[in-house]
Design an enzyme around this catalytic site. Structure first.
Site, PDB file in Angstrom:
ATOM      1  N   LYS A  22       0.835  -1.209   0.000  1.00  0.00           N
ATOM      2  CA  LYS A  22       0.000   0.000   0.000  1.00  0.00           C
ATOM      3  C   LYS A  22       0.868   1.258   0.000  1.00  0.00           C
ATOM      4  O   LYS A  22       0.612   2.206  -0.752  1.00  0.00           O
ATOM      5  CB  LYS A  22      -0.904  -0.012   1.229  1.00  0.00           C
ATOM      6  CG  LYS A  22      -1.619   1.312   1.494  1.00  0.00           C
ATOM      7  CD  LYS A  22      -2.384   1.274   2.806  1.00  0.00           C
ATOM      8  CE  LYS A  22      -1.544   1.493   4.030  1.00  0.00           C
ATOM      9  NZ  LYS A  22      -1.289   2.919   4.326  1.00  0.00           N
ATOM     10  N   ASN A  23       1.901   1.257   0.833  1.00  0.00           N
ATOM     11  CA  ASN A  23       2.722   2.458   0.979  1.00  0.00           C
ATOM     12  C   ASN A  23       3.652   2.694  -0.206  1.00  0.00           C
ATOM     13  O   ASN A  23       4.345   3.709  -0.258  1.00  0.00           O
ATOM     14  CB  ASN A  23       3.534   2.391   2.273  1.00  0.00           C
ATOM     15  CG  ASN A  23       2.652   2.559   3.497  1.00  0.00           C
ATOM     16  OD1 ASN A  23       1.549   3.098   3.414  1.00  0.00           O
ATOM     17  ND2 ASN A  23       3.117   2.088   4.638  1.00  0.00           N
ATOM     18  N   ARG A  93      -3.413  10.152   5.439  1.00  0.00           N
ATOM     19  CA  ARG A  93      -2.340  11.129   5.396  1.00  0.00           C
ATOM     20  C   ARG A  93      -1.607  11.138   4.058  1.00  0.00           C
ATOM     21  O   ARG A  93      -1.133  12.178   3.611  1.00  0.00           O
ATOM     22  CB  ARG A  93      -1.358  10.840   6.539  1.00  0.00           C
ATOM     23  CG  ARG A  93      -0.243  11.868   6.636  1.00  0.00           C
ATOM     24  CD  ARG A  93       0.687  11.594   7.802  1.00  0.00           C
ATOM     25  NE  ARG A  93       1.683  12.648   7.891  1.00  0.00           N
ATOM     26  CZ  ARG A  93       2.814  12.680   7.207  1.00  0.00           C
ATOM     27  NH1 ARG A  93       3.081  11.705   6.361  1.00  0.00           N
ATOM     28  NH2 ARG A  93       3.664  13.677   7.340  1.00  0.00           N
ATOM     29  N   ARG A 122       2.196  14.150  12.828  1.00  0.00           N
ATOM     30  CA  ARG A 122       2.988  13.878  11.632  1.00  0.00           C
ATOM     31  C   ARG A 122       2.869  15.100  10.715  1.00  0.00           C
ATOM     32  O   ARG A 122       2.226  15.048   9.681  1.00  0.00           O
ATOM     33  CB  ARG A 122       2.492  12.591  10.950  1.00  0.00           C
ATOM     34  CG  ARG A 122       2.667  11.364  11.829  1.00  0.00           C
ATOM     35  CD  ARG A 122       2.467  10.081  11.070  1.00  0.00           C
ATOM     36  NE  ARG A 122       1.066   9.814  10.819  1.00  0.00           N
ATOM     37  CZ  ARG A 122       0.607   8.731  10.196  1.00  0.00           C
ATOM     38  NH1 ARG A 122       1.457   7.828   9.767  1.00  0.00           N
ATOM     39  NH2 ARG A 122      -0.674   8.540  10.005  1.00  0.00           N
ATOM     40  N   ILE A 124       3.427  18.219   8.119  1.00  0.00           N
ATOM     41  CA  ILE A 124       3.977  18.229   6.761  1.00  0.00           C
ATOM     42  C   ILE A 124       4.893  19.438   6.550  1.00  0.00           C
ATOM     43  O   ILE A 124       5.162  19.816   5.411  1.00  0.00           O
ATOM     44  CB  ILE A 124       2.862  18.187   5.706  1.00  0.00           C
ATOM     45  CG1 ILE A 124       2.012  19.468   5.737  1.00  0.00           C
ATOM     46  CG2 ILE A 124       1.990  16.967   5.875  1.00  0.00           C
ATOM     47  CD1 ILE A 124       1.150  19.623   4.512  1.00  0.00           C
ATOM     48  N   ARG A 398      -7.962  -0.418   5.740  1.00  0.00           N
ATOM     49  CA  ARG A 398      -7.162   0.584   5.045  1.00  0.00           C
ATOM     50  C   ARG A 398      -5.886  -0.018   4.466  1.00  0.00           C
ATOM     51  O   ARG A 398      -5.366   0.479   3.468  1.00  0.00           O
ATOM     52  CB  ARG A 398      -6.784   1.727   5.989  1.00  0.00           C
ATOM     53  CG  ARG A 398      -7.914   2.683   6.338  1.00  0.00           C
ATOM     54  CD  ARG A 398      -7.398   3.820   7.192  1.00  0.00           C
ATOM     55  NE  ARG A 398      -6.224   4.409   6.576  1.00  0.00           N
ATOM     56  CZ  ARG A 398      -5.178   4.890   7.247  1.00  0.00           C
ATOM     57  NH1 ARG A 398      -5.151   4.829   8.564  1.00  0.00           N
ATOM     58  NH2 ARG A 398      -4.161   5.425   6.606  1.00  0.00           N
TER      59      ARG A 398
END
Length: 418
Positions: A22-23, A93, A122, A124, A398
């Site tokens: 997924k990432n 995110r 987290r 940005i 997810r």
């Protein structure tokens, strides 16, 4: 809201295929915005974060078609919108990854500040600093990040802290900038390497991915390509933990053992037997005599923070005391209280969790607080006495593709309650 009902106490055996990462797939989908040509992505995992990103890029003008063979065709022939709205960004995110490609290709992007798992701050700001170094004007107001630049210029960018999505976002933007960009203190994760390889197939000139220094020579345009997404190392690590905790014997296929070195070394330290059985294959054999072992989460190639929760569940069944130190996120022990409801002996001391085992776990109704916490509760439920009901499994959906079906094929008694 779906739940998982799990009856523990069953030894898991058999083969399980690991899905695409997924990432890795999420930034790859965002990278399709960099070219008007068609991009074909293979080995796409069918999980909710991917479906959210599909809706997002369609909103921006990308034609997206998913095929039955887990491939996706994306074509951003014309950008129809420069804005990623809150309704699409709030749950994930990684949505912020469209900021760099939109800015680089069109000179303007407006993206809602992202949401995602409640595992700590987290921010940005590292992305923003990188874009400003490339010559963009960036402002944040009313919950949105707005970036503009007539033309991005190459620059040397030093990340104050290692950031995976920040590295990916700035790398995509720099691919279409004028001149050379050098990213210092860049993330070294396999997902970053995978994105760099895809960009190079598209005509980019990226060198050094997988090291702390990445050099990008900007080009005027990028073309389409076909790219296969790497296997999901966190899903693979989760199945290693399930095999270990149930004293089972599982063979993982379509995985990449080299991406799992820190996890496999730590599991072997606890008494778990892991061996490479072929190309893209590895086998895990559990042990009735698990030993406690301390772990500290670190950026890659260290022990992944995304495996910390699953490892904690495993340590509840190991003899002795293990200290688990979370060095990445400041709020990532929310699963500990749910494991304690199942009978685990865990004490939280700041950034450390002290786990004393071996303890008898018993089934209970538990609530998932984030994606990997969900996985840890499932891992624990597989060895608990009686029935465990895991609530809020939308977190699990997810990032894990049909996890209950995969576990059921291995002998777990698990069902989804609608």
């Amino acid at each position: 809201m779906d739940k998982l009902r799990i009856k523990g106490g069953h030894r898991l055996e058999g083969q399980v295929r690991i899905s695409g990462a997924k990432n890795s797939a999420l930034p790859a989908m965002a990278a399709s915005l960099l070219t008007p040509d068609e991009v074909v992505l293979e080995n796409i995992p069918l999980v909710n974060d991917i479906f959210t990103t599909r809706r997002l890029v369609r909103e921006l003008g990308v034609a997206v078609e998913f095929e039955p063979d887990h491939s996706a065709r994306l074509k951003a022939e014309k950008i129809l919108s420069h804005e990623a709205p809150y309704d699409l960004v709030k749950t994930m995110r990684a949505s912020v990854l469209v900021l760099g490609p939109l800015l680089a290709r069109t000179g303007y992007a407006r993206v809602s500040l992202p949401g995602g798992c409640a595992i700590g701050a987290r921010p940005i700001n590292l992305h923003i600093k990188g874009f400003e170094k490339l010559g963009a004007t960036v402002r944040t107001e009313h919950g949105y990040v707005e970036a503009a630049a007539a033309r991005l210029r190459g620059s040397e960018i030093l990340f104050d802290k290692i950031t995976v999505t920040g590295t990916e976002n700035v790398m995509m933007a720099a691919a279409l900038a004028d001149g050379r960009s050098v990213l210092q203190n860049a993330a070294c994760e396999p997902e970053v390497v995978d994105l760099a390889e895809m960009l190079n197939k598209m005509g980019a000139k990226v060198e050094g991915a997988g090291t702390p220094t990445i050099t990008i020579e900007g080009v005027r345009e990028l073309k389409g390509t076909t790219h296969r997404i790497i296997p999901d190392r966190i899903e693979a690590g989760t199945f290693l933990a399930t095999g270990a905790i149930t004293n089972g014997e599982l063979e993982l296929i379509d995985c990449n053992p080299s991406h799992l070195s820190s996890v496999t070394e730590k599991l072997r330290e606890t008494g778990v037997n892991i061996e490479i059985t072929g190309l893209g294959r590895m086998k895990v054999r559990g042990s009735e005599d698990l030993r406690a072992a301390d772990v500290v989460t670190k950026e890659y190639p260290g022990f992944a923070t995304d495996m910390q929760a699953q490892y904690m569940a495993l340590m509840t069944q190991a003899a002795g005391t293990s200290v688990i130190t979370e060095d990445i996120f400041e709020n990532r022990f929310m699963h500990a209280s749910e494991l304690m409801r199942m009978g685990a002996n865990i004490r939280i001391d700041g950034a450390r969790a002290i786990v004393t085992g071996k303890t008898r776990l018993s089934g209970a109704t538990v609530i998932a607080s984030d994606l990997r916490a969900s996985a840890s509760l499932v891992v624990a439920a597989l060895v608990a006495d009686g029935i465990t009901v895991v609530d809020r499994v939308y977190h699990l959906d997810r990032g894990y593709e049909k996890i209950e079906e995969k576990l059921r094929s291995l002998g777990a008694q698990i069902e989804r309650l609608k």
